[in-house]
Motif scaffolding. Structure first.
Motif, PDB file in Angstrom:
ATOM      1  N   HIS A 108       0.863  -1.186   0.000  1.00 23.78           N
ATOM      2  CA  HIS A 108       0.000   0.000   0.000  1.00 23.78           C
ATOM      3  C   HIS A 108       0.895   1.231   0.000  1.00 23.78           C
ATOM      4  CE1 HIS A 108       1.342   0.787   4.061  1.00 23.78           C
ATOM      5  NE2 HIS A 108       1.259  -0.514   4.233  1.00 23.78           N
ATOM      6  N   ASN A 109       0.335   2.371  -0.334  1.00 28.11           N
ATOM      7  CA  ASN A 109       1.055   3.630  -0.156  1.00 28.11           C
ATOM      8  C   ASN A 109       0.322   4.457   0.898  1.00 28.11           C
ATOM      9  OD1 ASN A 109       2.961   5.611  -0.496  1.00 28.11           O
ATOM     10  ND2 ASN A 109       2.787   5.644  -2.716  1.00 28.11           N
ATOM     11  N   MET A 110       0.807   5.652   1.150  1.00 24.34           N
ATOM     12  CA  MET A 110       0.126   6.496   2.141  1.00 24.34           C
ATOM     13  C   MET A 110       0.043   7.939   1.670  1.00 24.34           C
ATOM     14  SD  MET A 110       1.039   5.326   5.942  1.00 24.34           S
ATOM     15  CE  MET A 110       2.448   4.270   5.928  1.00 24.34           C
ATOM     16  N   GLU A 111      -1.057   8.583   2.033  1.00 20.81           N
ATOM     17  CA  GLU A 111      -1.204  10.012   1.725  1.00 20.81           C
ATOM     18  C   GLU A 111      -0.164  10.800   2.524  1.00 20.81           C
ATOM     19  OE1 GLU A 111      -5.194  11.077   2.782  1.00 20.81           O
ATOM     20  OE2 GLU A 111      -6.062   9.617   1.411  1.00 20.81           O
ATOM     21  N   TYR A 112       0.134  12.032   2.066  1.00 25.03           N
ATOM     22  CA  TYR A 112       1.093  12.862   2.807  1.00 25.03           C
ATOM     23  C   TYR A 112       0.604  13.173   4.221  1.00 25.03           C
ATOM     24  CZ  TYR A 112       4.938  13.860  -0.299  1.00 25.03           C
ATOM     25  OH  TYR A 112       6.071  13.751  -1.043  1.00 25.03           O
ATOM     26  N   GLY A 113      -0.725  13.015   4.416  1.00 21.20           N
ATOM     27  CA  GLY A 113      -1.289  13.243   5.748  1.00 21.20           C
ATOM     28  C   GLY A 113      -0.573  12.409   6.805  1.00 21.20           C
ATOM     29  N   ALA A 114      -0.096  11.217   6.430  1.00 20.92           N
ATOM     30  CA  ALA A 114       0.585  10.352   7.401  1.00 20.92           C
ATOM     31  C   ALA A 114       1.914  10.987   7.822  1.00 20.92           C
ATOM     32  CB  ALA A 114       0.822   8.976   6.802  1.00 20.92           C
ATOM     33  N   THR A 115       2.609  11.588   6.854  1.00 20.87           N
ATOM     34  CA  THR A 115       3.879  12.258   7.165  1.00 20.87           C
ATOM     35  C   THR A 115       3.611  13.466   8.074  1.00 20.87           C
ATOM     36  OG1 THR A 115       4.638  11.618   4.972  1.00 20.87           O
ATOM     37  CG2 THR A 115       5.937  13.284   6.097  1.00 20.87           C
ATOM     38  N   VAL A 116       2.557  14.197   7.746  1.00 25.86           N
ATOM     39  CA  VAL A 116       2.220  15.386   8.544  1.00 25.86           C
ATOM     40  C   VAL A 116       1.799  14.960   9.957  1.00 25.86           C
ATOM     41  CG1 VAL A 116       0.642  17.368   8.700  1.00 25.86           C
ATOM     42  CG2 VAL A 116       1.588  16.692   6.479  1.00 25.86           C
ATOM     43  N   PHE A 117       1.089  13.842  10.052  1.00 27.42           N
ATOM     44  CA  PHE A 117       0.719  13.279  11.362  1.00 27.42           C
ATOM     45  C   PHE A 117       1.992  13.066  12.185  1.00 27.42           C
ATOM     46  CE2 PHE A 117       0.106   9.719  14.220  1.00 27.42           C
ATOM     47  CZ  PHE A 117      -1.156   9.910  14.760  1.00 27.42           C
ATOM     48  N   GLY A 118       3.009  12.459  11.550  1.00 28.65           N
ATOM     49  CA  GLY A 118       4.284  12.219  12.231  1.00 28.65           C
ATOM     50  C   GLY A 118       4.914  13.525  12.701  1.00 28.65           C
ATOM     51  N   MET A 119       4.854  14.553  11.855  1.00 29.57           N
ATOM     52  CA  MET A 119       5.433  15.854  12.238  1.00 29.57           C
ATOM     53  C   MET A 119       4.731  16.407  13.471  1.00 29.57           C
ATOM     54  SD  MET A 119       5.865  17.920   8.705  1.00 29.57           S
ATOM     55  CE  MET A 119       6.503  17.164   7.237  1.00 29.57           C
ATOM     56  N   LYS A 120       3.385  16.319  13.444  1.00 26.70           N
ATOM     57  CA  LYS A 120       2.621  16.871  14.582  1.00 26.70           C
ATOM     58  C   LYS A 120       2.956  16.124  15.855  1.00 26.70           C
ATOM     59  CE  LYS A 120      -1.207  18.872  12.049  1.00 26.70           C
ATOM     60  NZ  LYS A 120      -2.468  18.576  11.402  1.00 26.70           N
ATOM     61  N   LYS A 121       3.122  14.801  15.748  1.00 26.07           N
ATOM     62  CA  LYS A 121       3.410  14.003  16.944  1.00 26.07           C
ATOM     63  C   LYS A 121       4.773  14.346  17.551  1.00 26.07           C
ATOM     64  CE  LYS A 121      -0.076  11.361  17.927  1.00 26.07           C
ATOM     65  NZ  LYS A 121      -0.736  11.520  19.233  1.00 26.07           N
ATOM     66  N   VAL A 122       5.697  14.822  16.738  1.00 23.42           N
ATOM     67  CA  VAL A 122       7.002  15.190  17.312  1.00 23.42           C
ATOM     68  C   VAL A 122       7.166  16.709  17.386  1.00 23.42           C
ATOM     69  CG1 VAL A 122       8.162  13.027  16.699  1.00 23.42           C
ATOM     70  CG2 VAL A 122       8.226  14.921  15.088  1.00 23.42           C
ATOM     71  N   ASN A 123       6.031  17.404  17.256  1.00 23.26           N
ATOM     72  CA  ASN A 123       5.985  18.871  17.448  1.00 23.26           C
ATOM     73  C   ASN A 123       6.901  19.657  16.532  1.00 23.26           C
ATOM     74  OD1 ASN A 123       4.089  18.806  19.521  1.00 23.26           O
ATOM     75  ND2 ASN A 123       5.703  18.169  20.958  1.00 23.26           N
ATOM     76  N   ILE A 124       6.851  19.342  15.264  1.00 27.17           N
ATOM     77  CA  ILE A 124       7.597  20.166  14.314  1.00 27.17           C
ATOM     78  C   ILE A 124       6.662  20.584  13.181  1.00 27.17           C
ATOM     79  CG2 ILE A 124       9.863  19.128  14.767  1.00 27.17           C
ATOM     80  CD1 ILE A 124       9.438  17.453  12.206  1.00 27.17           C
ATOM     81  N   THR A 125       7.103  21.542  12.372  1.00 24.09           N
ATOM     82  CA  THR A 125       6.269  21.970  11.243  1.00 24.09           C
ATOM     83  C   THR A 125       7.004  21.627   9.937  1.00 24.09           C
ATOM     84  OG1 THR A 125       7.300  24.131  11.106  1.00 24.09           O
ATOM     85  CG2 THR A 125       5.380  23.939  12.568  1.00 24.09           C
ATOM     86  N   LYS A 126       6.256  21.717   8.844  1.00 20.33           N
ATOM     87  CA  LYS A 126       6.839  21.420   7.522  1.00 20.33           C
ATOM     88  C   LYS A 126       8.048  22.309   7.267  1.00 20.33           C
ATOM     89  CE  LYS A 126       2.185  20.682   5.885  1.00 20.33           C
ATOM     90  NZ  LYS A 126       1.027  21.334   5.274  1.00 20.33           N
ATOM     91  N   GLU A 127       7.935  23.564   7.713  1.00 19.76           N
ATOM     92  CA  GLU A 127       9.003  24.536   7.461  1.00 19.76           C
ATOM     93  C   GLU A 127      10.301  24.180   8.177  1.00 19.76           C
ATOM     94  OE1 GLU A 127       5.803  25.505   8.331  1.00 19.76           O
ATOM     95  OE2 GLU A 127       5.401  25.811   6.190  1.00 19.76           O
ATOM     96  N   ASP A 128      10.198  23.369   9.245  1.00 16.52           N
ATOM     97  CA  ASP A 128      11.413  22.983   9.988  1.00 16.52           C
ATOM     98  C   ASP A 128      12.231  21.933   9.238  1.00 16.52           C
ATOM     99  OD1 ASP A 128      10.610  24.504  12.187  1.00 16.52           O
ATOM    100  OD2 ASP A 128       9.418  22.851  13.016  1.00 16.52           O
TER     101      ASP A 128
END
Ligand SMILES: Cc1cc2nc3c(=O)[nH]c(=O)nc-3n(C[C@H](O)[C@H](O)[C@H](O)COP(=O)(O)OP(=O)(O)OC[C@H]3O[C@@H](n4cnc5c(N)ncnc54)[C@H](O)[C@@H]3O)c2cc1C
Length: 455
Positions: free
Chosen positions: A218-238
Motif C-alpha cells: 500500500h502507499n500512504m497520503e502525505y497526511g501520514a507524514t504530517v501526522f508524524g510531524m505533529k506528533k514530534v511537534n515540528i512543522t513542515k518549514e522545519d
C-alpha cells in the motif's frame, strides 16, 4: 484515435469519482502525457490540477489512466517474463535473497540496499544514461517528485522507500527532450501505465530500458507524514529532509532532518500502521503486490532463518531484500552485478518470498476481491484472475470497514489525540485475533516498538 479525442480531464474526473477523485493515486501518468501542460502536480494534496483553458481534448490522460482502467489480459499477453510461474508472482525467471555488496549502502537502504546498488551499477557500467528516482522538492523539502539523476553520489543519498504519494510518471514529460536509455524505480500501479505506453510505442516510455518495481502492500497520503510531524511537534518549514526508514535500528523509521541540525522521528511500525488511516482509496483497490510487469521487483525479506545472519551488535539484523527477476533483461543485470561483486544473491523459491508478508498476500491478493465487491467506485479491471477460494472472507470484510471508516476526518482527529502507538496496538491485535501467525517481522516489531520511539 477518434474514440479518445472526445475526452478532456473533466470527463476523466467524473470517471475517477468526482472532484475528490477517489480513484486517482497520483501516479503522474496524466501529467507526464499532457502535451499542453493543462495538468500539473499539486504535490501536497496528491492530486493533479487541471487548467481547462489549456486542454485540447486529445484524450491521452483518459486513455492511459491506470486509476480507472487496467487491462491485465493485455499486459499478461504482451509481458515477456521468464518461463517459471507462480500464482501470485506470475511469470518470472528467479527469486533471490539479496543485499548490496557495499556495507554502507546496505545499512542505509530500506532492506538490503539492493535497488541503490543496481542503480549505481547501471550508471557506472554505462548501461543507462540516467536513473529516475524521487528527490525532495527544492522549495518544499518534505515533498518528493521524480528526477533524472546521473551521479552516483545523489543516487546513494536517495536510498530508502518513500511511503508517500509521488507522481513518478510525470517524468515522461521531461524524457521528451532526452536521448538515451533510463532506469526507473516505480510502484506496480505506475508500471501498468508505463507498460501500456511502451506497448503502444510511446517514444518517451520506450526510453525506460529498466523498470525496477518496489513491491507494494500500500502507499500512504502525505497526511501520514504530517501526522508524524505533529506528533514530534515540528512543522513542515522545519524540515530539510525526510527519510522513511532511518530512525532507530533497522528496519528504521520515519526520520525528520531539521534546519537546526536535529533529527526527530517515529519508529517504523508506528508509521507503517498509519496505513489503516491514511491509505489512498485507490491503493485499497489495487491487486498488484509484486510489481508483476517489472524487469526486477524488490521487497523486504523478513525470514526467521535470516535472524541469525547479518546481526549487528544490538542483535538487529542488517536488511535483506527479496528480489524477483522477472524478465531475461532483469536476470542478466542481476547476474552481471553479482559477478562483479556489487550484489550478493542467494536463490530461493517463491514460497520464501511469500513467507515475508503472509498478511499482504492475504490482504492484497485475496482481500482485494472482497473490497472490490463492496466498493462504490472501482477501477475497471480486465482479465484479473480470481483465486478459486478466497482466504479469510470475514477478516477482509471487517478490515475493509476499518479502512473506509479509518480514513474519515473524525477518526483522523481522534487518532491525533491518542498515544502514538494506539493504531499499532489496534491493528496488531486485530491481526492476531484473526489468526495470522507471527513471523520474523513480528519479532523485530517487538524490539522496534520499544526502541527510540521519541527523544
Ligand atoms: C509505498 C511503498 C510500499 C511498499 N510496500 C512493500 C511491501 O508491502 N512489501 C515489501 O516487501 N516491500 C514493500 N516496499 C518495498 C520496500 O520498502 C523497499 O523499497 C524494497 O525492499 C527495496 O529496498 P532496498 O534496500 O533494496 O532499496 P534502497 O537501496 O533503499 O533503494 C530504494 C530506491 O527506491 C527509490 N524509491 C523509494 N520510494 C520510492 C517511491 N515511492 N517511488 C519510486 N521510487 C522510490 C529510492 O529513491 C531508492 O532509489 C514498499 C515500498 C514503497 C515505496
Amino acid at each position: 484515435m477518434a474514440e479518445t479525442t472526445k475526452y478532456d480531464f473533466n470527463d476523466l474526473t467524473v470517471k475517477l469519482g468526482g472532484n475528490k477523485m477517489p480513484l486517482c493515486n497520483f501516479c503522474g501518468t496524466c501529467i507526464g502525457l499532457c502535451p499542453t501542460g493543462a495538468l500539473t502536480p499539486y504535490y501536497e494534496s496528491g492530486k493533479p490540477v487541471f487548467d481547462a483553458s489549456k486542454c485540447t481534448r486529445c484524450g491521452l490522460c483518459y486513455k492511459h489512466c491506470q486509476g480507472i482502467r487496467v487491462d491485465f489480459a493485455e499486459l499478461d499477453n504482451t509481458f515477456k517474463g521468464g518461463k517459471k510461474y507462480d500464482k501470485y508472482i506470475k511469470s518470472y525467471n528467479q527469486c533471490y535473497l539479496a543485499h548490496s555488496g557495499n556495507d554502507p549502502v546496505r545499512r542505509k537502504g530500506s532492506s538490503g540496499g539492493s535497488v541503490t546498488t543496481l542503480l549505481v551499477y547501471m550508471l557506472e557500467k554505462k548501461l543507462v544514461d540516467g536513473v529516475i528516482i524521487p528527490r525532495p522538492k527544492p522549495d518544499q523539502k518534505w515533498l518528493f517528485r521524480p528526477e533524472i539523476v546521473t551521479d552516483v553520489k545523489t543516487v546513494k543519498a536517495s536510498s530508502q522507500s518513500k511511503y508517500c504519494l509521488i507522481p513518478t510518471n510525470e517524468i515522461l514529460n521531461s524524457l521528451k527532450d532526452k536521448k538515451g536509455k533510463y532506469a526507473i524505480v516505480a510502484l506496480p500501479c505506475q508500471i501498468h501505465s508505463i507498460r501500456k505506453l511502451q506497448n503502444e510505442g510511446n517514444k518517451n516510455a520506450k526510453k525506460l530500458e529498466y523498470i525496477l518495481a518496489l513491491i507494494c502492500g500500500h502507499n500512504m497520503e502525505y497526511g501520514a507524514t504530517v501526522f508524524g510531524m505533529k506528533k514530534v511537534n515540528i512543522t513542515k518549514e522545519d524540515v530539510i529532509d525526510i527519510k522513511y526508514r532511518e530512525y532507530a535500528d533497522w528496519p528504521g523509521g520515519l526520520s525528520f532532518h531539521l534546519k537546526n541540525g536535529e533529527n526527530k522521528g517515529i519508529n517504523f511500525f508506528n508509521y507503517h500502521y498509519l496505513n489503516a488511516v491514511y491509505l489512498p482509496n485507490r491503493c485499497r483497490l489495487c491487486p498488484d503486490y509484486y510489481g508483476n510487469y517489472s524487469d526486477i521487483s524488490f521487497g523486504d525479506s523478513w525470514l526467521e532463518r535470516l535472524l541469525g545472519r547479518g546481526m549487528n551488535e544490538k542483535g538487529i539484523p542488517k536488511g535483506w531484500s527479496s528480489i524477483i527477476a522477472k524478465t531475461d533483461k532483469g536476470l542478466a543485470l542481476l547476474k552481471a552485478a553479482e559477478k562483479d561483486k556489487a550484489i550478493h544473491l542467494e536463490e530461493i523459491e517463491p514460497a520464501e518470498v511469500h513467507e515475508s508478508f503472509p498478511f499482504n498476500i492475504s490482504y492484497k491478493l485475496n482481500g482485494i476481491f472482497i473490497r472490490l465487491k463492496f466498493a462504490l467506485k472501482k477501477p475497471e479491471y480486465i482479465g484479473l484472475e480470481k483465486p478459486e477460494k478466497l482466504d479469510r472472507y470475514l477478516y477482509h470484510f471487517i478490515y475493509n470497514i476499518i479502512l473506509v471508516s479509518g480514513s474519515s476526518k473524525v477518526f483522523r482527529f481522534l487518532l491525533m489525540l491518542m498515544p502514538l502507538n494506539f493504531n499499532l496496538f489496534l491493528i496488531k491485535n486485530f491481526k492476531k485475533l484473526m489468526g495470522y501467525k507471527p513471523n520474523a517481522r513480528d519479532h523485530i516489531l517487538k524490539y522496534n516498538e520499544k526502541s527510540n520511539i521519541f527523544k
